[in-house]
Design a protein around this motif. Structure first.
Motif, PDB file in Angstrom:
ATOM      1  N   UNK A   8       6.290  10.236 -16.057  1.00  0.00           N
ATOM      2  CA  UNK A   8       5.590   8.979 -16.299  1.00  0.00           C
ATOM      3  C   UNK A   8       6.424   8.189 -17.305  1.00  0.00           C
ATOM      4  N   UNK A   9       6.821   6.978 -16.914  1.00  0.00           N
ATOM      5  CA  UNK A   9       7.635   6.112 -17.756  1.00  0.00           C
ATOM      6  C   UNK A   9       6.778   4.927 -18.172  1.00  0.00           C
ATOM      7  N   UNK A  10       6.707   4.663 -19.472  1.00  0.00           N
ATOM      8  CA  UNK A  10       5.959   3.521 -19.980  1.00  0.00           C
ATOM      9  C   UNK A  10       6.934   2.385 -20.236  1.00  0.00           C
ATOM     10  N   UNK A  11       6.684   1.259 -19.571  1.00  0.00           N
ATOM     11  CA  UNK A  11       7.517   0.072 -19.715  1.00  0.00           C
ATOM     12  C   UNK A  11       6.723  -0.942 -20.522  1.00  0.00           C
ATOM     13  N   UNK A  12       7.298  -1.418 -21.627  1.00  0.00           N
ATOM     14  CA  UNK A  12       6.627  -2.392 -22.484  1.00  0.00           C
ATOM     15  C   UNK A  12       7.295  -3.745 -22.317  1.00  0.00           C
ATOM     16  N   UNK A  13       6.488  -4.771 -22.050  1.00  0.00           N
ATOM     17  CA  UNK A  13       7.015  -6.120 -21.925  1.00  0.00           C
ATOM     18  C   UNK A  13       6.347  -7.016 -22.957  1.00  0.00           C
ATOM     19  N   UNK A  14       7.061  -8.048 -23.384  1.00  0.00           N
ATOM     20  CA  UNK A  14       6.538  -9.005 -24.350  1.00  0.00           C
ATOM     21  C   UNK A  14       6.519 -10.383 -23.717  1.00  0.00           C
TER      22      UNK A  14
END
Length: 92
Positions: A31-37
């Motif tokens: 499981x990869x968590x991708x954070x965007x702003x």
């Protein structure tokens, strides 16, 4: 147009994302968590939004905390639609 250039100049190229591995306990899946702003439309404040991507890891070599690059692919299971491209940084 030859088949080689057709895939290189795809009309809708596959998405590529960078994220942190948050779980690697499943077999051949991480499981990869991708954070965007982004900036809020009304208030202008920077807001963070994170998304969990189920990623195919053929060799089971990912560990929690690794920074990885993943690419969109065909559906591999009910939730898995991403595959591992490369490990950018190993967890310490």
């Amino acid at each position: 147009m030859s088949p080689d250039t057709e895939t290189a100049e795809r009309a809708n190229p596959r998405k590529v994302r960078e994220g942190i591995v948050t779980s690697a306990s499943m077999d051949k899946t991480a499981v990869v968590t991708v954070t965007s702003q982004y900036r809020h439309r009304l208030y202008g404040k920077t807001v963070k939004r994170s998304t969990k991507l189920y990623t195919h890891d053929e060799t089971n070599d990912l560990n929690v905390g690794d920074r990885v690059r993943v690419q969109e692919t065909r559906p591999l299971s009910k939730q898995k639609r991403w595959r591992l491209l490369e490990v950018l940084e190993r967890a310490r």
